[in-house]
Write a protein that holds these residues in place. Structure first.
Motif, PDB file in Angstrom:
ATOM      1  N   UNK A 418       0.884  -1.170   0.000  1.00 21.59           N
ATOM      2  CA  UNK A 418       0.000   0.000   0.000  1.00 21.59           C
ATOM      3  C   UNK A 418       0.920   1.218   0.000  1.00 21.59           C
ATOM      4  N   UNK A 419       1.751   1.362  -1.025  1.00 20.31           N
ATOM      5  CA  UNK A 419       2.913   2.240  -0.918  1.00 20.31           C
ATOM      6  C   UNK A 419       2.594   3.727  -0.989  1.00 20.31           C
ATOM      7  N   UNK A 420       1.428   4.124  -1.512  1.00 19.40           N
ATOM      8  CA  UNK A 420       1.053   5.534  -1.492  1.00 19.40           C
ATOM      9  C   UNK A 420       2.115   6.435  -2.075  1.00 19.40           C
ATOM     10  N   UNK A 421       2.627   7.356  -1.267  1.00 18.88           N
ATOM     11  CA  UNK A 421       3.635   8.302  -1.741  1.00 18.88           C
ATOM     12  C   UNK A 421       5.044   7.723  -1.696  1.00 18.88           C
ATOM     13  N   UNK A 422       5.178   6.449  -1.387  1.00 19.08           N
ATOM     14  CA  UNK A 422       6.473   5.744  -1.383  1.00 19.08           C
ATOM     15  C   UNK A 422       7.412   6.201  -0.273  1.00 19.08           C
ATOM     16  N   UNK A 455      -3.812  19.036  -5.555  1.00 22.88           N
ATOM     17  CA  UNK A 455      -2.585  19.688  -5.985  1.00 22.88           C
ATOM     18  C   UNK A 455      -1.760  18.766  -6.884  1.00 22.88           C
ATOM     19  N   UNK A 456      -1.831  17.479  -6.619  1.00 23.83           N
ATOM     20  CA  UNK A 456      -1.089  16.523  -7.435  1.00 23.83           C
ATOM     21  C   UNK A 456      -1.589  16.547  -8.882  1.00 23.83           C
ATOM     22  N   UNK A 465       0.010   6.374  -8.177  1.00 20.94           N
ATOM     23  CA  UNK A 465       1.230   5.669  -8.562  1.00 20.94           C
ATOM     24  C   UNK A 465       2.230   6.620  -9.219  1.00 20.94           C
ATOM     25  N   UNK A 466       1.751   7.552 -10.028  1.00 20.21           N
ATOM     26  CA  UNK A 466       2.644   8.538 -10.641  1.00 20.21           C
ATOM     27  C   UNK A 466       3.336   9.379  -9.569  1.00 20.21           C
ATOM     28  N   UNK A 467       2.583   9.730  -8.528  1.00 26.46           N
ATOM     29  CA  UNK A 467       3.147  10.503  -7.425  1.00 26.46           C
ATOM     30  C   UNK A 467       4.242   9.701  -6.726  1.00 26.46           C
ATOM     31  N   UNK A 468       3.963   8.427  -6.437  1.00 22.94           N
ATOM     32  CA  UNK A 468       4.931   7.583  -5.741  1.00 22.94           C
ATOM     33  C   UNK A 468       6.223   7.423  -6.512  1.00 22.94           C
ATOM     34  N   UNK A 472      10.146   8.774  -5.443  1.00 24.81           N
ATOM     35  CA  UNK A 472      11.359   7.957  -5.357  1.00 24.81           C
ATOM     36  C   UNK A 472      12.474   8.576  -6.192  1.00 24.81           C
ATOM     37  N   UNK A 473      12.140   9.065  -7.394  1.00 22.67           N
ATOM     38  CA  UNK A 473      13.166   9.682  -8.252  1.00 22.67           C
ATOM     39  C   UNK A 473      13.808  10.871  -7.545  1.00 22.67           C
TER      40      UNK A 473
END
Length: 636
Positions: A418-422, A455-456, A465-468, A472-473
């Protein structure tokens, strides 16, 4: 009558059969309870004699058995949960190198898709390989969680939701506010995921689950059932807010809980939390001991022990005599003094104390109370990577890093489905930079659409998923810039996306059709690869279904004029060429380290004689070899 030609076995492209796996475990413990019975078609099948199993467990039937009241947890839909767990996935995970960082060299994974399907697909490759799981699942506050509403069509429902197939009117179900906080929906969502997650843990593995008051009681009962009450290590209470609670009408909730369970507490060993900077200040080195800083501890035992062997005189360097009941016998005390492990103070005239060295201190036994970080710190973590506006209420990196120090070691694989914002991926990279670790992460996240007023979304992110992935990057680059000497630090990740199989054979699969009939139909289905499937897509599906890690080292080789993929230094060889030759078979069979060879069935171009010769070649190769050196030959 012509000789019947042998055919190679087909690679099983389904995910792990959980029911079969559980039966194998049971058979190892109680082989005598398995028997043969005839099914409705008159065919002999293996079955379990449940009366005999109860006898093995010391329980015997009586006439009141059916009337007994039993302790346990039940709810509407639990039976469907078990059906869902045992339903094998027919999907795959397709690589997305363009969205990845250091795709060819990283050991980290980011999987985009419904985490239930993802957990099923990871069973073969990552069974008993994950040391630690941390999850922060939906808290069931009324409108937060999404899951497929059709148990029997899980993958199809997901694909429709993700826009990967075109079909009107099918969607994911949400626990909306006007429905209220239905506990049943939440339990139906979490139960199968935790069940499958347990399989991925190592025998000494642990899982941390964050939760609030809405479902903490149900979560604990579910975890007790899945992991066993004896494997409940404890519950942390995290004070995540400060203030007077002026905005709260009846009750100011400042905390949430984090449950900690082990897969097998007897295999877990001791757990430690790291010393804080304040605690480290308690250690010093007033006598310049070569062993480093130390702190003193009491050497006396309770007087009521009254053990004559422990009541004696200890003389200080200045001649002062101390008569006490000591923690050690006189002989052992003298040994400690000789080893300079007893401190009599700067003047040599004080009560003796035991020296405990910081270098020998692994840490403290974890405490249940956490008050060193707040929810607002999660926002600050995002500010540092200039991403503060793209996610609400992320967990602080410091909290997850704290759990990592307790539940993982430097070479662990860590999973968050459930990684959300990672935050977990961020914490893994940060801790690796700090302690020189080589932990690897696996993140899984549903591509849930960002609300259009968020805001995202305004910043250009279509899904969570794009946010997460972006987090990480950015976090990786920031950590790398701050730790330029850490040349081995892995800040990359491979992105995979849940999708339908690359093989068209799945279209004709029907759970009511016997496997033998399915194989007969597949033999006629020569070109079984979907249009648009790349060699890379097919390669990674084979890795996944053959039980190899998605981050295994892969090399391209030329053998007998054909391109062959060598996985894990030649343990697995894969040829996706459209033409298999006798020369290729002979060269591959001669490999000294090979354990498995997989190729496309269409590569034989209907030449059953060549296929049968290949089977015989590998059988001859295996003759006289030990079991660990046997080689499997599979086709797709």
């Amino acid at each position: 009558m012509p000789e019947k030609l042998q055919k190679p076995e087909k690679l099983n492209l389904k995910s792990e059969d959980i029911a079969s796996l559980n039966k194998q475990k049971l058979k190892q413990l109680f082989p005598s309870v398995f028997t043969e019975t005839k099914n409705e078609k008159g065919k002999l099948v293996e079955s379990i004699d449940f009366e005999k199993l109860k006898a093995e467990l010391g329980e015997f039937s009586d006439i009141f058995e059916s009337r007994r009241e039993r302790y346990g947890m039940d709810w509407p839909g639990k039976k469907d949960c078990m059906t869902l767990i045992q339903q094998q996935s027919i999907g795959t995970l397709k690589p997305s190198p363009d969205e990845s960082v250091n795709f060819d060299s990283t050991g980290n994974l980011y999987v985009e898709g419904d985490n239930l399907e993802v957990l099923k697909l990871l069973q073969k490759s990552y069974y008993s390989k994950v040391k630690m799981i941390y999850i922060d699942p939906p808290y069931n506050t009324g409108n937060e969680f999404i899951y497929p509403d059709n148990y029997s069509e899980n993958l199809d429902t997901y694909l429709m939701y993700a826009g990967l197939v075109d079909n009107e009117g099918r969607k994911f179900s949400t626990n909306t506010a006007n429905e209220g906080r239905f506990h049943t929906k939440w339990m139906n969502m979490i139960y199968p995921r935790l069940y499958l997650a347990r399989n991925l843990l190592t025998e000494d593995g642990v899982i941390f689950v964050s939760i609030d008051d809405n479902e903490v009681d149900n979560l604990k009962k579910i975890c007790n059932e899945i992991f066993g009450e004896e494997n409940c290590i404890g519950a942390f209470v995290w004070r995540k807010k400060v203030g007077a609670g002026a905005d709260s009408k009846q009750f100011f909730r400042q905390h949430e809980s984090i449950l900690l369970y082990a897969k097998n507490a007897t295999e877990l060993g001791e757990l430690y939390q790291p010393l804080t900077d304040e605690q480290k200040k308690e250690y010093s080195n007033p006598d310049n001991d070569a062993r480093g800083a130390w702190a003193s501890t009491d050497l006396t035992a309770p007087a009521h022990d009254n053990d004559p062997k422990r009541i004696y005189d200890v003389t200080s360097p200045t001649g002062r005599i101390f008569t006490k009941c000591w923690s050690y016998t006189k002989e052992n005390m003298n040994d400690l003094i000789k080893q300079n492990l007893v401190w009599f103070g700067n003047d040599g005239n004080s009560m003796p104390k035991r020296k405990r060295f910081l270098n020998d201190k692994k840490g403290l036994v974890p405490r249940s109370w956490i008050d060193f970080s707040l929810t607002s710190d999660g926002k600050k973590d995002l500010e540092k990577i200039e991403a503060e506006s793209i996610f609400d209420y992320p967990k602080p990196v410091k909290i997850i890093k704290y759990f990592l120090t307790i539940g993982s070691d430097k070479n662990s694989t860590v999973l968050d489905f459930f990684s959300g914002s990672s935050t977990t991926a961020h914490a893994v990279m940060q801790l690796n930079a700090e302690d020189g670790g080589n932990r690897k992460f696996i993140m899984a996240q549903l591509p849930e659409p960002c609300a259009e007023d968020s805001e995202a979304f305004k910043a250009g992110y279509k899904t969570i998923a794009d946010v997460g992935k972006e987090r990480i990057r950015r976090a990786g680059l920031k950590i790398k810039s701050e730790n330029q000497d850490a040349t081995e630090l892995d800040i990359g990740f491979k992105v995979f996306k849940l999708d339908q199989s690359n093989f068209k054979m799945w279209d004709s699969l029907d759970s009511t059709v016997p496997d033998s009939k399915i194989l007969e139909s597949l033999d006629l289905f020569i070109d079984n690869i979907r249009d648009g499937a790349s060699q890379e897509d097919i390669l990674y599906e084979i890795l996944l279904k053959a039980g190899f890690s998605l981050t295994e080292k892969i090399e391209k080789k030329t053998m007998a004029g054909k391109t062959v993929y060598s996985v894990s230094d030649g343990a697995l060889l894969i040829c996706l060429d459209n033409e298999i030759t006798r020369e290729l078979i002979d060269e591959i069979a001669a490999s000294p380290v090979l354990s498995k060879f997989i190729c496309l069935d269409l590569g034989f171009k209907g030449n059953d004689q060549l296929k049968a010769n290949a089977v015989k070649t590998f059988e001859a190769r295996n003759q006289g070899r030990e079991k660990g050196l046997q080689m499997e030959f599979r086709t797709i």
